[in-house]
Scaffold this active site. Structure first.
Site, PDB file in Angstrom:
ATOM      1  CE  LYS A 129      -3.852  -2.281   2.408  1.00 44.27           C
ATOM      2  NZ  LYS A 129      -4.650  -2.316   3.666  1.00 44.27           N
ATOM      3  CG  PHE A 186     -12.927   1.546   7.900  1.00 40.22           C
ATOM      4  CD1 PHE A 186     -12.437   0.885   6.773  1.00 40.22           C
ATOM      5  CD2 PHE A 186     -13.571   0.788   8.878  1.00 40.22           C
ATOM      6  CE1 PHE A 186     -12.587  -0.488   6.615  1.00 40.22           C
ATOM      7  CE2 PHE A 186     -13.728  -0.596   8.720  1.00 40.22           C
ATOM      8  CZ  PHE A 186     -13.242  -1.221   7.594  1.00 40.22           C
ATOM      9  NE  ARG A 228      -6.427 -12.607   4.608  1.00 36.43           N
ATOM     10  CZ  ARG A 228      -7.189 -11.525   4.765  1.00 36.43           C
ATOM     11  NH1 ARG A 228      -7.114 -10.517   3.905  1.00 36.43           N
ATOM     12  NH2 ARG A 228      -8.030 -11.437   5.778  1.00 36.43           N
ATOM     13  CB  THR A 288      -7.074  -6.825   9.533  1.00 34.86           C
ATOM     14  OG1 THR A 288      -7.516  -7.936   8.754  1.00 34.86           O
ATOM     15  CG2 THR A 288      -7.464  -5.521   8.866  1.00 34.86           C
ATOM     16  NE  ARG A 348      -1.933  -6.137   6.944  1.00 34.75           N
ATOM     17  CZ  ARG A 348      -3.016  -6.713   6.444  1.00 34.75           C
ATOM     18  NH1 ARG A 348      -3.591  -7.730   7.084  1.00 34.75           N
ATOM     19  NH2 ARG A 348      -3.543  -6.291   5.307  1.00 34.75           N
ATOM     20  CG  ASN A 370      -3.319  -2.686   7.103  1.00 30.98           C
ATOM     21  OD1 ASN A 370      -3.317  -2.076   6.036  1.00 30.98           O
ATOM     22  ND2 ASN A 370      -4.268  -3.537   7.446  1.00 30.98           N
ATOM     23  CG  HIS A 399      -4.975  -6.115  -0.565  1.00 32.01           C
ATOM     24  ND1 HIS A 399      -6.189  -6.286   0.043  1.00 32.01           N
ATOM     25  CD2 HIS A 399      -5.002  -6.886  -1.687  1.00 32.01           C
ATOM     26  CE1 HIS A 399      -6.932  -7.122  -0.699  1.00 32.01           C
ATOM     27  NE2 HIS A 399      -6.227  -7.482  -1.748  1.00 32.01           N
TER      28      HIS A 399
HETATM   29  P1  GTP Z   1      -6.705  -6.056   3.129  1.00 31.63           P
HETATM   30  O1  GTP Z   1      -5.680  -7.098   2.864  1.00 31.63           O
HETATM   31  O2  GTP Z   1      -6.191  -4.657   2.991  1.00 31.63           O
HETATM   32  O3  GTP Z   1      -7.996  -6.304   2.352  1.00 31.63           O
HETATM   33  O4  GTP Z   1      -7.027  -6.201   4.681  1.00 31.63           O
HETATM   34  P2  GTP Z   1      -7.842  -7.364   5.374  1.00 31.63           P
HETATM   35  O5  GTP Z   1      -8.436  -8.299   4.369  1.00 31.63           O
HETATM   36  O6  GTP Z   1      -6.962  -7.938   6.402  1.00 31.63           O
HETATM   37  O7  GTP Z   1      -9.008  -6.545   6.077  1.00 31.63           O
HETATM   38  P3  GTP Z   1     -10.361  -5.975   5.422  1.00 31.63           P
HETATM   39  O8  GTP Z   1     -10.480  -6.422   4.000  1.00 31.63           O
HETATM   40  O9  GTP Z   1     -11.448  -6.274   6.348  1.00 31.63           O
HETATM   41  O10 GTP Z   1     -10.081  -4.410   5.471  1.00 31.63           O
HETATM   42  C1  GTP Z   1      -9.406  -3.768   4.418  1.00 31.63           C
HETATM   43  C2  GTP Z   1      -8.543  -2.679   4.987  1.00 31.63           C
HETATM   44  O11 GTP Z   1      -9.376  -1.703   5.599  1.00 31.63           O
HETATM   45  C3  GTP Z   1      -7.593  -3.119   6.095  1.00 31.63           C
HETATM   46  O12 GTP Z   1      -6.382  -3.613   5.606  1.00 31.63           O
HETATM   47  C4  GTP Z   1      -7.379  -1.833   6.864  1.00 31.63           C
HETATM   48  O13 GTP Z   1      -6.380  -1.022   6.255  1.00 31.63           O
HETATM   49  C5  GTP Z   1      -8.718  -1.138   6.707  1.00 31.63           C
HETATM   50  N1  GTP Z   1      -9.521  -1.372   7.898  1.00 31.63           N
HETATM   51  C6  GTP Z   1     -10.115  -2.516   8.290  1.00 31.63           C
HETATM   52  N2  GTP Z   1     -10.764  -2.353   9.445  1.00 31.63           N
HETATM   53  C7  GTP Z   1     -10.569  -1.049   9.795  1.00 31.63           C
HETATM   54  C8  GTP Z   1     -10.981  -0.255  10.883  1.00 31.63           C
HETATM   55  O14 GTP Z   1     -11.667  -0.701  11.786  1.00 31.63           O
HETATM   56  N3  GTP Z   1     -10.570   1.053  10.884  1.00 31.63           N
HETATM   57  C9  GTP Z   1      -9.810   1.586   9.890  1.00 31.63           C
HETATM   58  N4  GTP Z   1      -9.452   2.860   9.955  1.00 31.63           N
HETATM   59  N5  GTP Z   1      -9.399   0.858   8.858  1.00 31.63           N
HETATM   60  C10 GTP Z   1      -9.778  -0.435   8.803  1.00 31.63           C
HETATM   61 MG    MG Z   2      -9.501  -7.649   2.746  1.00 30.26          MG
END
Ligand code: GTP
Ligand code: MG
Length: 148
Positions: A9, A57, A85, A91, A102, A112, A115
């Site tokens: 990212k 968010f 993952r 996350t 992470r 973070n 992705h």
């Molecule tokens: P990705 O690999 O980025 O898709 O992350 P993930 O699959 O582990 O988590 P998810 O798809 O649920 O969320 C996508 C992204 O949204 C995360 O990587 C975070 O950067 C952001 N995100 C998720 N939950 C929160 C939250 O509660 N607050 C904020 N500010 N950002 C969030």
């Molecule tokens: Mg995701």
């Protein structure tokens, strides 16, 4: 073979973590079959994260994702969606274990650094979306040392 879409990212690119993240996937034994630096539009970010459009968010997430260049990658290997993952970690970096990307490299869930696709089906969708031109198939000389 299974493939996953991994992205460094904008915060990861700005912080100079591209090589570190690639190294972890290479060291694991996964095969790099797609790689590009690009600056997503807000529309591309919204489409990429469309499953999260109802979250509070979402706006900030898409703004952040489109704020600078990302490095989009496609990695191939046995169980790479789940295994990728595992390399990324939870996350929220508050929960990600040391030894994960992470867990080792960031603090805030909103920054973070990486992705990773969350399922084989979403990986296929994300690869088609970010690599419409396709990826590169080739034989890796060390495959016989990585797989039984
Ligand atoms: P990705 O690999 O980025 O898709 O992350 P993930 O699959 O582990 O988590 P998810 O798809 O649920 O969320 C996508 C992204 O949204 C995360 O990587 C975070 O950067 C952001 N995100 C998720 N939950 C929160 C939250 O509660 N607050 C904020 N500010 N950002 C969030
Ligand atoms: Mg995701």
């Amino acid at each position: 073979t299974e493939r996953t879409f991994i992205a460094v990212k904008p915060d990861g690119v700005q912080r100079g973590l591209v090589g570190e993240i690639i190294r972890r996937f290479e060291n694991k034994g996964y095969k790099l079959v797609g790689l590009k630096l690009l600056k997503p539009t807000v529309e591309q970010a919204q489409q990429h994260y469309s499953d999260l459009s109802s979250k509070k968010f979402f706006g900030g997430l898409c703004e952040y994702f489109s704020s600078g260049p990302i490095v989009g990658m496609v990695w191939e290997g046995l169980g790479v969606v789940k295994g990728g993952r595992v390399l990324l970690g939870a996350t929220n970096p508050a929960d990600s274990l040391p030894g994960t990307i992470r867990g080792d490299l960031c603090i805030d869930v909103g920054r973070n650094v990486c992705h990773g696709s969350d399922a084989v089906e979403s990986a296929e969708k994300e690869i088609a979306f970010w690599f419409p031109e396709g990826v590169v198939s080739y034989n890796n000389h060390s495959e016989g040392q990585i797989y039984e």
